[in-house]
Scaffold this motif. Structure first.
Motif, PDB file in Angstrom:
ATOM      1  N   ILE A  43      38.932  45.704  44.834  1.00 44.85           N
ATOM      2  CA  ILE A  43      37.810  46.385  44.382  1.00 44.85           C
ATOM      3  C   ILE A  43      38.262  47.026  42.938  1.00 44.85           C
ATOM      4  CG2 ILE A  43      36.187  48.548  44.642  1.00 44.85           C
ATOM      5  CD1 ILE A  43      36.451  48.085  47.803  1.00 44.85           C
ATOM      6  N   GLU A  44      39.408  47.661  42.891  1.00 48.03           N
ATOM      7  CA  GLU A  44      39.810  48.204  41.541  1.00 48.03           C
ATOM      8  C   GLU A  44      39.780  47.225  40.381  1.00 48.03           C
ATOM      9  OE1 GLU A  44      43.960  50.526  39.842  1.00 48.03           O
ATOM     10  OE2 GLU A  44      43.871  49.813  42.139  1.00 48.03           O
ATOM     11  N   GLU A  45      40.575  46.033  40.571  1.00 46.71           N
ATOM     12  CA  GLU A  45      40.392  44.790  39.853  1.00 46.71           C
ATOM     13  C   GLU A  45      39.125  44.289  39.526  1.00 46.71           C
ATOM     14  OE1 GLU A  45      42.024  40.409  39.450  1.00 46.71           O
ATOM     15  OE2 GLU A  45      42.599  41.418  41.257  1.00 46.71           O
ATOM     16  N   GLY A  46      38.243  44.302  40.411  1.00 52.49           N
ATOM     17  CA  GLY A  46      36.717  43.816  39.956  1.00 52.49           C
ATOM     18  C   GLY A  46      35.900  44.807  39.298  1.00 52.49           C
ATOM     19  N   PHE A  47      36.130  45.938  39.617  1.00 48.65           N
ATOM     20  CA  PHE A  47      35.345  47.085  39.059  1.00 48.65           C
ATOM     21  C   PHE A  47      35.707  47.370  37.463  1.00 48.65           C
ATOM     22  CE2 PHE A  47      33.983  51.396  37.912  1.00 48.65           C
ATOM     23  CZ  PHE A  47      32.470  51.188  37.460  1.00 48.65           C
ATOM     24  N   GLU A  48      37.340  47.345  37.304  1.00 49.85           N
ATOM     25  CA  GLU A  48      37.881  47.640  36.021  1.00 49.85           C
ATOM     26  C   GLU A  48      37.518  46.294  35.139  1.00 49.85           C
ATOM     27  OE1 GLU A  48      41.542  50.783  37.067  1.00 49.85           O
ATOM     28  OE2 GLU A  48      41.923  48.341  36.590  1.00 49.85           O
ATOM     29  N   ALA A  49      37.241  45.228  35.585  1.00 47.58           N
ATOM     30  CA  ALA A  49      36.750  44.064  34.731  1.00 47.58           C
ATOM     31  C   ALA A  49      35.647  44.215  34.062  1.00 47.58           C
ATOM     32  CB  ALA A  49      36.985  42.863  35.525  1.00 47.58           C
ATOM     33  N   THR A  50      34.729  45.154  34.638  1.00 50.21           N
ATOM     34  CA  THR A  50      33.449  45.340  34.011  1.00 50.21           C
ATOM     35  C   THR A  50      33.151  46.739  33.556  1.00 50.21           C
ATOM     36  OG1 THR A  50      32.675  46.443  36.236  1.00 50.21           O
ATOM     37  CG2 THR A  50      32.326  44.121  36.219  1.00 50.21           C
ATOM     38  N   CYS A  51      34.190  47.687  33.669  1.00 50.12           N
ATOM     39  CA  CYS A  51      33.649  49.084  33.267  1.00 50.12           C
ATOM     40  C   CYS A  51      34.662  49.465  32.019  1.00 50.12           C
ATOM     41  CB  CYS A  51      33.941  49.985  34.386  1.00 50.12           C
ATOM     42  SG  CYS A  51      35.732  50.291  34.735  1.00 50.12           S
ATOM     43  N   ASN A  52      35.604  48.838  31.700  1.00 48.79           N
ATOM     44  CA  ASN A  52      36.485  49.422  30.644  1.00 48.79           C
ATOM     45  C   ASN A  52      37.071  50.572  30.877  1.00 48.79           C
ATOM     46  OD1 ASN A  52      38.032  49.150  28.266  1.00 48.79           O
ATOM     47  ND2 ASN A  52      36.609  50.173  27.142  1.00 48.79           N
ATOM     48  N   CYS A  53      37.322  50.851  32.361  1.00 47.47           N
ATOM     49  CA  CYS A  53      37.696  52.216  32.812  1.00 47.47           C
ATOM     50  C   CYS A  53      39.113  52.119  33.400  1.00 47.47           C
ATOM     51  CB  CYS A  53      36.688  52.871  33.428  1.00 47.47           C
ATOM     52  SG  CYS A  53      36.300  52.047  35.104  1.00 47.47           S
ATOM     53  N   ASP A  54      39.576  53.264  34.025  1.00 44.47           N
ATOM     54  CA  ASP A  54      40.544  53.141  34.896  1.00 44.47           C
ATOM     55  C   ASP A  54      40.123  53.883  36.347  1.00 44.47           C
ATOM     56  OD1 ASP A  54      43.277  53.520  36.290  1.00 44.47           O
ATOM     57  OD2 ASP A  54      43.848  55.051  34.909  1.00 44.47           O
ATOM     58  N   LEU A  55      40.109  52.938  37.424  1.00 45.91           N
ATOM     59  CA  LEU A  55      39.626  53.278  38.553  1.00 45.91           C
ATOM     60  C   LEU A  55      40.854  53.689  39.409  1.00 45.91           C
ATOM     61  CD1 LEU A  55      37.801  53.669  41.045  1.00 45.91           C
ATOM     62  CD2 LEU A  55      37.688  51.201  41.606  1.00 45.91           C
ATOM     63  N   GLN A  56      40.864  55.013  39.802  1.00 49.46           N
ATOM     64  CA  GLN A  56      42.077  55.553  40.650  1.00 49.46           C
ATOM     65  C   GLN A  56      41.878  55.970  42.083  1.00 49.46           C
ATOM     66  OE1 GLN A  56      44.086  58.558  38.179  1.00 49.46           O
ATOM     67  NE2 GLN A  56      44.513  57.252  36.490  1.00 49.46           N
ATOM     68  N   PHE A  57      42.275  55.419  42.820  1.00 43.78           N
ATOM     69  CA  PHE A  57      41.974  55.829  44.306  1.00 43.78           C
ATOM     70  C   PHE A  57      43.126  56.749  44.832  1.00 43.78           C
ATOM     71  CE2 PHE A  57      39.960  51.291  44.694  1.00 43.78           C
ATOM     72  CZ  PHE A  57      38.933  51.763  45.197  1.00 43.78           C
ATOM     73  N   VAL A  58      42.551  57.840  45.440  1.00 43.72           N
ATOM     74  CA  VAL A  58      43.142  58.577  45.973  1.00 43.72           C
ATOM     75  C   VAL A  58      43.154  58.880  47.624  1.00 43.72           C
ATOM     76  CG1 VAL A  58      43.871  61.314  46.121  1.00 43.72           C
ATOM     77  CG2 VAL A  58      43.120  60.308  44.044  1.00 43.72           C
ATOM     78  N   ALA A  59      44.337  58.541  48.057  1.00 43.37           N
ATOM     79  CA  ALA A  59      44.248  58.258  49.572  1.00 43.37           C
ATOM     80  C   ALA A  59      44.455  59.226  50.204  1.00 43.37           C
ATOM     81  CB  ALA A  59      45.349  57.116  49.850  1.00 43.37           C
ATOM     82  N   GLY A  60      44.065  59.316  51.580  1.00 41.42           N
ATOM     83  CA  GLY A  60      44.245  60.611  52.399  1.00 41.42           C
ATOM     84  C   GLY A  60      42.907  60.791  53.246  1.00 41.42           C
ATOM     85  N   ASP A  61      42.814  61.914  53.983  1.00 41.72           N
ATOM     86  CA  ASP A  61      41.524  62.217  54.815  1.00 41.72           C
ATOM     87  C   ASP A  61      40.607  62.846  53.880  1.00 41.72           C
ATOM     88  OD1 ASP A  61      42.950  61.564  57.044  1.00 41.72           O
ATOM     89  OD2 ASP A  61      44.073  63.445  57.421  1.00 41.72           O
ATOM     90  N   VAL A  62      39.547  61.899  53.595  1.00 38.18           N
ATOM     91  CA  VAL A  62      38.780  62.342  52.757  1.00 38.18           C
ATOM     92  C   VAL A  62      37.719  63.473  53.026  1.00 38.18           C
ATOM     93  CG1 VAL A  62      36.389  61.210  51.821  1.00 38.18           C
ATOM     94  CG2 VAL A  62      38.414  59.701  52.019  1.00 38.18           C
ATOM     95  N   LEU A  63      37.103  63.506  54.042  1.00 39.05           N
ATOM     96  CA  LEU A  63      36.204  64.626  54.569  1.00 39.05           C
ATOM     97  C   LEU A  63      36.981  66.008  54.460  1.00 39.05           C
ATOM     98  CD1 LEU A  63      33.613  65.586  54.999  1.00 39.05           C
ATOM     99  CD2 LEU A  63      33.705  65.304  57.413  1.00 39.05           C
ATOM    100  N   PRO A  64      38.250  66.043  55.174  1.00 39.13           N
ATOM    101  CA  PRO A  64      38.939  67.258  55.222  1.00 39.13           C
ATOM    102  C   PRO A  64      39.160  67.826  53.867  1.00 39.13           C
ATOM    103  CG  PRO A  64      39.732  65.944  57.006  1.00 39.13           C
ATOM    104  CD  PRO A  64      38.822  65.066  56.063  1.00 39.13           C
ATOM    105  N   ARG A  65      39.631  66.776  53.032  1.00 43.06           N
ATOM    106  CA  ARG A  65      39.973  67.187  51.465  1.00 43.06           C
ATOM    107  C   ARG A  65      38.733  67.742  50.661  1.00 43.06           C
ATOM    108  NH1 ARG A  65      44.116  64.325  47.344  1.00 43.06           N
ATOM    109  NH2 ARG A  65      43.967  65.686  45.624  1.00 43.06           N
TER     110      ARG A  65
END
Length: 328
Positions: A43-65
């Motif tokens: 997904i990161e590779e696919g979106f960055e190919a279209t957005c000229n941006c840096d997509l950064q995923f932050v992993a962990g427990d999403v809702l508690p954070r």
């Protein structure tokens, strides 16, 4: 030659600046999502190919954070929530409408939510090895009444969305008799793991006969490994529906980029990679989006599902019933 070297030097010197000038999109995601075998890298590779941006995923427990950070969250968007927890997410007031046309969705249920957007779906199931379990249970009742030497691995509903889905699956089938169902199931549960990957690892290592997973899990073995010995036991009472969701934060400081990410979710580029990146059904199924191995997967005749309001109301009492049976 000197001009070439000078130009190369200028480009090299400029490259870090150009990289720093790219806008950053921060997306909170579950741990599995960002792993090398999860969908995050594609997904990161696919979106960055279209957005000229840096997509950064932050992993962990999403809702508690999110609950901890509130308005100070650094997330622009989140991915990997599901309807069993979105009531609490929605109550934070942190989310903005996704702005997408949901009429294109190919889910087994109607979807009208304007805030949380599905990107894939599946149904919970117990997966088994056909070479080791010749007569799998054909119903949840069969599972409960199976010999106690049947060894099963499940996930903890306090830390796992699949574990929570099992709570609601049992509740949907047995209602007020859910405590009795847990009492029957408990002797067969060899272990309760914090998450899905630990439980599935026990299954693939041959330490348990069945594992709580999804109806689509055998597709991985069929497509990636050429192994058709793994299958999901299909129960006559029906299977609990799960969809994973994306939401954008109203607090984002890059609203146009975040909206572009939401636009990307239902695009052909995103949806066509889901089957083999996340081993689940895409939220939008078109011709060619499912590899051949998916065609062999059995589908339950009945889909069980609670709305987020129903799921939130049932969560605490269902958890108490589960804890009573498993002695925690």
């Amino acid at each position: 030659m000197k001009k070439t070297l000078m130009l190369a030097g200028l480009v090299a010197a400029a490259s870090p600046v150009l990289a720093e000038d790219k806008p950053v999109l921060t997306v909170y995601a579950p741990d599995y999502f960002t792993s090398e075998w999860g969908p995050g890298p594609k997904i990161e590779e696919g979106f960055e190919a279209t957005c000229n941006c840096d997509l950064q995923f932050v992993a962990g427990d999403v809702l508690p954070r999110l609950l901890l950070e509130g308005d100070k969250t650094e997330a622009d968007a989140v991915i990997g929530l599901n309807t069993d927890v979105t009531a609490r997410a929605r109550a934070t007031g942190l989310f903005a409408p996704h702005g997408q046309d949901t009429s294109v969705l190919t889910l087994p249920i109607a979807w009208t939510d304007e805030v949380f957007l599905p990107f894939n779906w599946g149904e919970t199931a117990f997966v088994y090895d056909k070479t080791k379990l010749a007569n799998p249970p054909a119903s949840f009742d069969d599972l409960l009444n199976a010999p106690d030497d049947l060894k099963i691995a499940i996930q903890d509903p306090r830390s796992s969305i699949s574990g929570l889905a099992l709570l609601l699956w049992v509740k949907a089938i047995y209602g007020d008799q859910a405590p009795e169902a847990w009492t029957k199931l408990a002797p067969k549960v060899l272990t309760v793991t914090p998450g899905w990957s630990e439980a599935y690892g026990l299954f693939t290592d041959g330490e348990v006969d069945m594992v709580l997973s999804y109806t689509t899990s055998p597709a991985y073995h069929i497509v990636a490994e050429g192994d058709d010995t793994k299958a999901a036991a299909i129960f006559s009472e029906g299977h609990y529906f799960m969809t994973e969701l994306v939401g954008q934060l109203r607090t984002t400081d890059t609203p146009e980029l975040t909206q572009s990410f939401m636009d990307y979710i239902l695009s052909d580029g995103f949806q066509s990679m889901i089957a083999t990146a996340n081993w689940s059904y895409p939220a939008v199924i078109k011709e060619g989006f499912l590899p051949e191995g998916f065609a062999a997967l059995p589908r339950p005749e009945k889909t069980l599902f609670y709305s987020e309001t129903e799921a939130e109301a049932l969560r605490a009492p269902a958890l108490e019933e589960w804890l009573a049976a498993f002695g925690n």
